[in-house]
Design a protein around this motif. Structure first.
Motif, PDB file in Angstrom:
ATOM      1  N   PRO A 166       0.831  -1.206   0.000  1.00 27.18           N
ATOM      2  CA  PRO A 166       0.000   0.000   0.000  1.00 27.18           C
ATOM      3  C   PRO A 166       0.869   1.261   0.000  1.00 27.18           C
ATOM      4  O   PRO A 166       1.921   1.307   0.631  1.00 27.18           O
ATOM      5  N   VAL A 167       0.415   2.258  -0.729  1.00 28.89           N
ATOM      6  CA  VAL A 167       1.139   3.523  -0.853  1.00 28.89           C
ATOM      7  C   VAL A 167       0.237   4.639  -0.351  1.00 28.89           C
ATOM      8  O   VAL A 167      -0.931   4.719  -0.729  1.00 28.89           O
ATOM      9  N   LEU A 168       0.792   5.491   0.487  1.00 27.84           N
ATOM     10  CA  LEU A 168       0.058   6.660   0.968  1.00 27.84           C
ATOM     11  C   LEU A 168       0.594   7.898   0.288  1.00 27.84           C
ATOM     12  O   LEU A 168       1.787   8.187   0.338  1.00 27.84           O
ATOM     13  N   LEU A 169      -0.281   8.624  -0.367  1.00 26.12           N
ATOM     14  CA  LEU A 169       0.046   9.936  -0.915  1.00 26.12           C
ATOM     15  C   LEU A 169      -0.569  10.942   0.051  1.00 26.12           C
ATOM     16  O   LEU A 169      -1.779  11.096   0.107  1.00 26.12           O
ATOM     17  N   LEU A 170       0.264  11.585   0.827  1.00 31.23           N
ATOM     18  CA  LEU A 170      -0.185  12.513   1.866  1.00 31.23           C
ATOM     19  C   LEU A 170       0.269  13.897   1.457  1.00 31.23           C
ATOM     20  O   LEU A 170       1.465  14.174   1.396  1.00 31.23           O
ATOM     21  N   ASN A 171      -0.679  14.743   1.135  1.00 28.68           N
ATOM     22  CA  ASN A 171      -0.341  16.014   0.514  1.00 28.68           C
ATOM     23  C   ASN A 171      -1.112  17.164   1.154  1.00 28.68           C
ATOM     24  O   ASN A 171      -2.108  16.970   1.836  1.00 28.68           O
ATOM     25  N   ALA A 172      -0.623  18.362   0.880  1.00 28.10           N
ATOM     26  CA  ALA A 172      -1.302  19.595   1.263  1.00 28.10           C
ATOM     27  C   ALA A 172      -2.173  20.039   0.089  1.00 28.10           C
ATOM     28  O   ALA A 172      -1.786  19.873  -1.071  1.00 28.10           O
ATOM     29  N   GLU A 173      -3.303  20.597   0.385  1.00 29.04           N
ATOM     30  CA  GLU A 173      -4.274  20.959  -0.656  1.00 29.04           C
ATOM     31  C   GLU A 173      -3.667  21.843  -1.743  1.00 29.04           C
ATOM     32  O   GLU A 173      -3.919  21.640  -2.931  1.00 29.04           O
ATOM     33  N   PHE A 174      -2.871  22.809  -1.359  1.00 25.33           N
ATOM     34  CA  PHE A 174      -2.351  23.765  -2.337  1.00 25.33           C
ATOM     35  C   PHE A 174      -0.866  23.570  -2.621  1.00 25.33           C
ATOM     36  O   PHE A 174      -0.177  24.488  -3.051  1.00 25.33           O
ATOM     37  N   ASP A 175      -0.374  22.361  -2.401  1.00 22.02           N
ATOM     38  CA  ASP A 175       1.023  22.060  -2.709  1.00 22.02           C
ATOM     39  C   ASP A 175       1.246  22.198  -4.213  1.00 22.02           C
ATOM     40  O   ASP A 175       0.365  21.881  -5.008  1.00 22.02           O
ATOM     41  N   ARG A 176       2.420  22.638  -4.589  1.00 23.54           N
ATOM     42  CA  ARG A 176       2.723  22.848  -6.004  1.00 23.54           C
ATOM     43  C   ARG A 176       2.665  21.553  -6.805  1.00 23.54           C
ATOM     44  O   ARG A 176       2.480  21.577  -8.019  1.00 23.54           O
ATOM     45  N   LEU A 177       2.841  20.421  -6.146  1.00 25.83           N
ATOM     46  CA  LEU A 177       2.817  19.140  -6.849  1.00 25.83           C
ATOM     47  C   LEU A 177       1.475  18.425  -6.747  1.00 25.83           C
ATOM     48  O   LEU A 177       1.321  17.323  -7.270  1.00 25.83           O
ATOM     49  N   ALA A 178       0.495  19.032  -6.108  1.00 25.07           N
ATOM     50  CA  ALA A 178      -0.819  18.396  -5.939  1.00 25.07           C
ATOM     51  C   ALA A 178      -1.432  17.949  -7.270  1.00 25.07           C
ATOM     52  O   ALA A 178      -2.071  16.892  -7.314  1.00 25.07           O
ATOM     53  N   PRO A 179      -1.237  18.686  -8.356  1.00 21.29           N
ATOM     54  CA  PRO A 179      -1.807  18.210  -9.624  1.00 21.29           C
ATOM     55  C   PRO A 179      -1.247  16.861 -10.087  1.00 21.29           C
ATOM     56  O   PRO A 179      -1.851  16.194 -10.922  1.00 21.29           O
ATOM     57  N   LYS A 180      -0.123  16.426  -9.543  1.00 21.86           N
ATOM     58  CA  LYS A 180       0.467  15.136  -9.912  1.00 21.86           C
ATOM     59  C   LYS A 180      -0.130  13.973  -9.122  1.00 21.86           C
ATOM     60  O   LYS A 180       0.147  12.816  -9.422  1.00 21.86           O
ATOM     61  N   ASP A 181      -0.963  14.253  -8.130  1.00 29.31           N
ATOM     62  CA  ASP A 181      -1.537  13.196  -7.302  1.00 29.31           C
ATOM     63  C   ASP A 181      -2.337  12.191  -8.125  1.00 29.31           C
ATOM     64  O   ASP A 181      -2.242  10.984  -7.908  1.00 29.31           O
ATOM     65  N   ALA A 182      -3.119  12.668  -9.084  1.00 30.52           N
ATOM     66  CA  ALA A 182      -3.948  11.767  -9.894  1.00 30.52           C
ATOM     67  C   ALA A 182      -3.075  10.793 -10.682  1.00 30.52           C
ATOM     68  O   ALA A 182      -3.395   9.600 -10.767  1.00 30.52           O
ATOM     69  N   LEU A 183      -1.983  11.274 -11.220  1.00 31.28           N
ATOM     70  CA  LEU A 183      -1.068  10.406 -11.958  1.00 31.28           C
ATOM     71  C   LEU A 183      -0.456   9.358 -11.034  1.00 31.28           C
ATOM     72  O   LEU A 183      -0.379   8.176 -11.378  1.00 31.28           O
ATOM     73  N   ALA A 184      -0.047   9.776  -9.861  1.00 25.22           N
ATOM     74  CA  ALA A 184       0.533   8.831  -8.895  1.00 25.22           C
ATOM     75  C   ALA A 184      -0.494   7.773  -8.494  1.00 25.22           C
ATOM     76  O   ALA A 184      -0.162   6.596  -8.368  1.00 25.22           O
ATOM     77  N   LEU A 185      -1.736   8.185  -8.306  1.00 31.22           N
ATOM     78  CA  LEU A 185      -2.796   7.226  -7.966  1.00 31.22           C
ATOM     79  C   LEU A 185      -2.987   6.199  -9.079  1.00 31.22           C
ATOM     80  O   LEU A 185      -3.226   5.020  -8.820  1.00 31.22           O
ATOM     81  N   ASP A 186      -2.884   6.640 -10.315  1.00 24.16           N
ATOM     82  CA  ASP A 186      -3.031   5.724 -11.448  1.00 24.16           C
ATOM     83  C   ASP A 186      -1.864   4.747 -11.551  1.00 24.16           C
ATOM     84  O   ASP A 186      -2.045   3.604 -11.961  1.00 24.16           O
ATOM     85  N   LEU A 187      -0.680   5.192 -11.199  1.00 28.08           N
ATOM     86  CA  LEU A 187       0.513   4.356 -11.331  1.00 28.08           C
ATOM     87  C   LEU A 187       0.614   3.285 -10.257  1.00 28.08           C
ATOM     88  O   LEU A 187       0.994   2.146 -10.534  1.00 28.08           O
ATOM     89  N   ALA A 188       0.289   3.637  -9.041  1.00 27.51           N
ATOM     90  CA  ALA A 188       0.433   2.699  -7.924  1.00 27.51           C
ATOM     91  C   ALA A 188      -0.752   1.740  -7.894  1.00 27.51           C
ATOM     92  O   ALA A 188      -1.890   2.136  -8.133  1.00 27.51           O
ATOM     93  N   ARG A 189      -0.474   0.489  -7.600  1.00 24.76           N
ATOM     94  CA  ARG A 189      -1.529  -0.537  -7.585  1.00 24.76           C
ATOM     95  C   ARG A 189      -2.492  -0.367  -6.418  1.00 24.76           C
ATOM     96  O   ARG A 189      -3.670  -0.638  -6.526  1.00 24.76           O
ATOM     97  N   ASP A 190      -1.962   0.052  -5.282  1.00 29.86           N
ATOM     98  CA  ASP A 190      -2.776   0.141  -4.070  1.00 29.86           C
ATOM     99  C   ASP A 190      -2.438   1.451  -3.362  1.00 29.86           C
ATOM    100  O   ASP A 190      -1.712   1.464  -2.387  1.00 29.86           O
ATOM    101  N   ALA A 191      -2.953   2.538  -3.896  1.00 28.79           N
ATOM    102  CA  ALA A 191      -2.614   3.855  -3.353  1.00 28.79           C
ATOM    103  C   ALA A 191      -3.833   4.523  -2.748  1.00 28.79           C
ATOM    104  O   ALA A 191      -4.962   4.315  -3.190  1.00 28.79           O
ATOM    105  N   ARG A 192      -3.560   5.293  -1.720  1.00 33.84           N
ATOM    106  CA  ARG A 192      -4.580   6.127  -1.078  1.00 33.84           C
ATOM    107  C   ARG A 192      -4.071   7.557  -1.045  1.00 33.84           C
ATOM    108  O   ARG A 192      -2.894   7.780  -0.786  1.00 33.84           O
ATOM    109  N   LEU A 193      -4.972   8.478  -1.281  1.00 34.94           N
ATOM    110  CA  LEU A 193      -4.625   9.894  -1.243  1.00 34.94           C
ATOM    111  C   LEU A 193      -5.309  10.543  -0.056  1.00 34.94           C
ATOM    112  O   LEU A 193      -6.526  10.417   0.110  1.00 34.94           O
ATOM    113  N   VAL A 194      -4.534  11.219   0.761  1.00 33.74           N
ATOM    114  CA  VAL A 194      -5.058  12.021   1.857  1.00 33.74           C
ATOM    115  C   VAL A 194      -4.557  13.445   1.618  1.00 33.74           C
ATOM    116  O   VAL A 194      -3.352  13.679   1.484  1.00 33.74           O
ATOM    117  N   VAL A 195      -5.488  14.369   1.543  1.00 32.47           N
ATOM    118  CA  VAL A 195      -5.143  15.774   1.318  1.00 32.47           C
ATOM    119  C   VAL A 195      -5.504  16.561   2.570  1.00 32.47           C
ATOM    120  O   VAL A 195      -6.652  16.523   3.018  1.00 32.47           O
TER     121      VAL A 195
END
Length: 91
Positions: A33-62
């Motif tokens: 499992p992969v956790l993507l833990l990000n801040a809402e207005f982080d400069r890299l937040a737009p990349k979260d969707a791509l990371a979610l697609d790449l990882a087999r078992d990912a969760r995003l917490v903003v």
């Protein structure tokens, strides 16, 4: 602060290296499992969707309302999200 001043002329090297790194292969290969833990207005937040697609078992917490550095700006919320993910991954 002393260490920051000691490397002040090279301070950005670590950031440059991090931004050159492409984690796509590592995310796609992760079989845990992969956790993507990000801040809402982080400069890299737009990349979260791509990371979610790449990882087999990912969760995003903003963490809402934060411009970045959630571990510094909201350490309690950051720690709570890490703990919840860890406990969920164990079950």
């Amino acid at each position: 602060m002393v260490e920051l001043m000691r490397v002040a002329d090279r301070y950005e090297w670590g950031y440059q290296a991090a931004f050159r790194f492409d984690p796509s292969d590592a995310l796609a290969a992760a079989d845990v499992p992969v956790l993507l833990l990000n801040a809402e207005f982080d400069r890299l937040a737009p990349k979260d969707a791509l990371a979610l697609d790449l990882a087999r078992d990912a969760r995003l917490v903003v963490l809402p309302g934060l411009p970045g550095q959630p571990h510094l700006r909201a350490p309690g919320d950051f720690a709570a999200a890490l703990l919840a993910f860890t406990l969920e991954a164990q079950s």
